[in-house]
Scaffold this active site. Structure first.
Site, PDB file in Angstrom:
ATOM      1  N   SER A 542       0.875  -1.152   0.000  1.00 39.08           N
ATOM      2  CA  SER A 542       0.000   0.000   0.000  1.00 39.08           C
ATOM      3  C   SER A 542       0.918   1.208   0.000  1.00 39.08           C
ATOM      4  CB  SER A 542      -0.870  -0.015   1.251  1.00 39.08           C
ATOM      5  OG  SER A 542      -1.484   1.232   1.387  1.00 39.08           O
ATOM      6  N   ARG A 543       0.843   2.015  -1.064  1.00 39.49           N
ATOM      7  CA  ARG A 543       1.862   3.055  -1.215  1.00 39.49           C
ATOM      8  C   ARG A 543       1.528   4.330  -0.464  1.00 39.49           C
ATOM      9  NH1 ARG A 543       1.240   1.348  -6.616  1.00 39.49           N
ATOM     10  NH2 ARG A 543       2.558  -0.469  -6.904  1.00 39.49           N
ATOM     11  N   VAL A 544       0.282   4.512  -0.061  1.00 37.61           N
ATOM     12  CA  VAL A 544      -0.028   5.772   0.613  1.00 37.61           C
ATOM     13  C   VAL A 544      -0.685   5.605   1.979  1.00 37.61           C
ATOM     14  CG1 VAL A 544      -0.168   7.153  -1.478  1.00 37.61           C
ATOM     15  CG2 VAL A 544      -2.196   5.981  -0.648  1.00 37.61           C
TER      16      VAL A 544
END
Ligand code: ATP
Ligand code: MG
Length: 693
Positions: A542-544
């Site tokens: 999950s990048r954010v």
């Protein structure tokens, strides 16, 4: 051939113009054309065995005196060139362009019954009055009109047929029920209608169906159509203009194409395809056009929004700053999702993709998050089951299901996610938080591919059209976390993509991976080994969302990922070794318990505060001396005891920005109690009868 005919046509036309004989020659050409229609009379002209002089003699005897100089010499030339067989085509081409030059207007009248001469004369004179020019009218009969007639002239229609009026009624009452809700009363609507009927002497812009089939139509005309505009077919069904080419518009038909024929008129509506939106959509199952399909009462919409809308711009957004809890431990701990994020759920078929999305919806109960579950090309039975489950758990009241079944036409399936997104956007723009699930975009891409191939677009990789990337990027860009100045609402999107044998490098998976903020990768292997939800922590990211994760969770989950990865490696090696040193043994023990904690039954979302208690217990080693098969039981017991003996703890953890010593001590006390009550020698017997997964 066409080019050859065109050259002769031009030559004849220009010669006639120069000789100032155009009008007369058109008349002669018309007569000649009638003369030539009798097959027998044409015969000798086409016959190569008939010598040229004989043809000339015959022609001369019949036509010479009747024709102008230009016409006669043209005919001679054609004869000399041996091209007389093209004469009928040349004449009709010549008549056509000459009449256009002379300002004649072509009109077509279709009527339910054959019109008598006096009726024809009347129509002709009205048309000539309207256009101010001579009109050539061709008449034909179409029984589908029921009664009356319609006129097509210069790409416009005047529809006085019963079918047209029925369609108008359908449009105003059925298709456009917002008129009803806006006007409040039906009587005003009908009054409006009657008024517009009497005013309907004006011509509307119209196109003509050239080709129809497979839910697709090609339409000639419609010069002013907008891309994505709603159009109406002669059978009353709506469609959408998709492929705007120079002369022809490609369109999809939302309903049945039954009864639409070549040559039928198609009307513009001036509206884009739109859906009803509003709070009354919650708790309902609707189709891609927003019409209820759950057999309950009609929906009073608050507004109508076009299904294709511009995504919020950069200035209107802010970064993800609040977490969206799914209630699934492995997600909230390892791949946390933030509000406004787009997190892809990807995996083979039957690996629990839908289950994750549904659990995430269930977990929004009492959290003031509206949910939209978009089912594209799914089985009706699956969706019915999901609806029943949501209802049972009290989650349907804040959820809208937008559903196109596998048996719906590709165009309907194609617009389903956009419709769902508009329903969600209405709430986002009012400052609310929305969670939207697209289940799934693989089927969506296939529906789009079908449409594109039928529209004759060139296929690209895996036969998808070149703009399939844009198909999903313009959908997912509409998920956003809005800045306070723009209401502060959000749409969190969970698109689902199905893979074949875990191949995430196929066309659609790579596309969607690149336009989302992370992915949850489900593995069939894990699923079949009972590790459910079958999330592969190594390939999931999950990048954010991490920045919005609860700080206590962040601290606890950080080491977990590494420890778990190490355990997996170690476990693979230690399969071969028999006697392991105590340190390795304890590492394995711990890893096994991490694995157990990451397992979670379906429909049992766990609040993040309890997840924190569980992970705390795990890192503290409180489960190390518990049998692996009882780890799940331990977790339930912990939640149970927490709710009973320290109900305030859950809230305190939620509102605290870290696990303070005080909070840790309270969790320690709970663990102690669980151990004494359910895991001491005496408690084992009692706990035996309790179910554990
Ligand atoms: P499809 O490809 O058919 O859409 P899917 O990937 O969406 O399948 P689901 O329908 O969610 O998979 O789940 C498949 C089966 O696994 C269902 O019977 C579901 O009840 C079961 N299942 C899913 N998640 C879990 C879980 N965490 N624990 C136990 N069973 C589960
Ligand atoms: Mg599914």
């Amino acid at each position: 051939m066409a080019g050859l005919v065109r050259n002769y046509v031009r030559a004849l036309f220009e010669l006639s113009l120069e000789a100032e004989e155009l009008e007369g020659n058109v008349r002669q050409a018309e007569e000649l054309a009638i003369d030539l229609t009798g097959e027998d009379r044409m015969f000798y002209l086409r016959e190569p065995d008939v010598p040229l002089y004989e043809k000339r003699e015959k022609l001369e005897a019949e036509f010479k005196d009747r024709l102008s100089v230009t016409m006669w010499s043209f005919l001679q030339q054609l004869l000399a060139d041996g091209k007389t067989s093209y004469l009928p085509d040349i004449l009709s081409g010549f008549i056509h362009i000459s009449k256009r030059h002379l300002g004649h207007v072509e009109a077509r009248v279709k009527s339910a019954k054959v019109l008598i001469q006096s009726e024809r004369d009347r129509i002709q004179s009205i048309l000539e009055e309207k256009s101010g020019k001579p009109v050539n009218v061709t008449y034909s009969v179409d029984e589908d009109l029921i009664a009356g007639f319609y006129v097509l002239m210069k790409g416009k229609i005047f529809d006085a047929s019963a079918r047209g009026k029925l369609n108008d009624l359908k449009r105003m009452i059925g298709g456009g029920d917002h008129l009803v809700s806006e006007a409040g009363e039906l009587s005003t609507v009908i009054k409006e209608q009657i008024k517009s009927f009497t005013q309907m002497s004006e011509f509307e812009e119209v196109g003509t169906v050239v080709v129809v089939g497979d839910g697709i139509a090609k339409i000639y005309g419609l010069d002013n159509v907008m891309n994505g505009e709603l159009i109406q077919f002669s059978n009353g069904e709506f469609g959408m203009a998709l492929n705007l080419e120079e002369d022809v518009v490609g369109a999809v038909i939302f309903g049945s194409d039954q009864g639409i024929k070549e040559g039928d008129p198609v009307k513009l509506t001036g509206r884009m395809a739109e859906v009803p939106v509003g709070d009354r959509m919650s708790g309902r199952v609707v189709n891609a056009l927003g019409q209820p399909i759950d057999g309950e009462k009609d929906i009073q919409a608050d507004a109508y929004l076009p299904i294709e809308r511009q995504a919020p711009s950069v200035i209107m957004r802010r970064e993800v700053n609040e977490s969206l809890e799914t209630g699934i431990k492995s997600i909230d701990a390892l791949v946390p999702i933030g509000k406004g994020q787009r997190e892809l759920i990807i995996g083979d078929r039957q690996t629990g993709k839908t289950a994750i999305a549904v659990d995430a919806i269930l977990n929004q109960k009492g959290k003031n998050v509206k949910c939209v579950y978009v089912a594209i090309g799914q089985k009706s039975s699956t969706v019915a089951r999901i609806r029943a489950r949501l209802k049972e758990e009290g989650a349907l009241e804040y959820t809208t299901i937008v559903f196109s079944s596998a048996s719906d036409s590709s165009p309907l399936q194609y617009i389903t996610p956009y419709a769902g997104c508009s329903i969600a956007e209405y709430w986002m723009e009012k400052g609310e938080d929305v969670l939207i699930v697209y289940d799934d975009l693989s089927k969506h891409a296939v529906a789009y591919r079908t449409i594109s191939l039928l529209l004759g677009r060139p296929p690209g990789r895996e036969a998808y059209p070149g703009d399939v990337f844009f198909l999903h990027s313009r959908l997912l860009e509409r998920a956003a976390n809005m800045a306070d100045a723009y209401g502060g609402g959000s749409i969190t999107a969970l698109p689902i993509v199905e893979t074949q044998e875990g191949d995430i490098s196929a066309y659609i998976p790579t596309n969607v991976i690149s336009i989302t903020d992370g992915q949850i990768f489900l593995e069939a292997n894990l699923f079949n080994n009972g590790f459910r939800p079958a999330i592969n922590p190594g390939l999931s990211v999950s990048r954010v969302g991490g920045s919005a994760q609860h700080p206590a969770m962040q601290r606890l989950a950080g080491p977990l990922r590494i420890e778990y990865a190490q355990f997996n490696e170690l476990a693979a090696f230690s399969q071969f070794g028999s006697d392991l040193n105590p340190e390795t043994q304890s590492q394995l023990n711990h890893g096994e318990r991490i694995r157990e904690v990451l397992k979670q039954p379906q429909y049992e979302p766990v609040d993040v505060s309890y997840q924190i208690m569980i992970l705390y217990a795990l890192t503290k080693g409180a489960m190390e001396d518990i049998d692996v098969h009882r780890v799940n039981y331990f977790q339930r017991a912990l939640i149970h005891v927490a709710k009973r003996t320290d109900p305030q703890l859950s809230l305190d953890i939620r509102h605290s920005d870290r696990l303070t010593d005080e909070l840790s001590e309270r969790i320690d006390r709970l663990i102690q109690e669980v151990k004494v009550k359910y895991f001491s020698e005496t408690a084992v017997e009692a706990s035996e009868e309790r179910p554990h997964a």
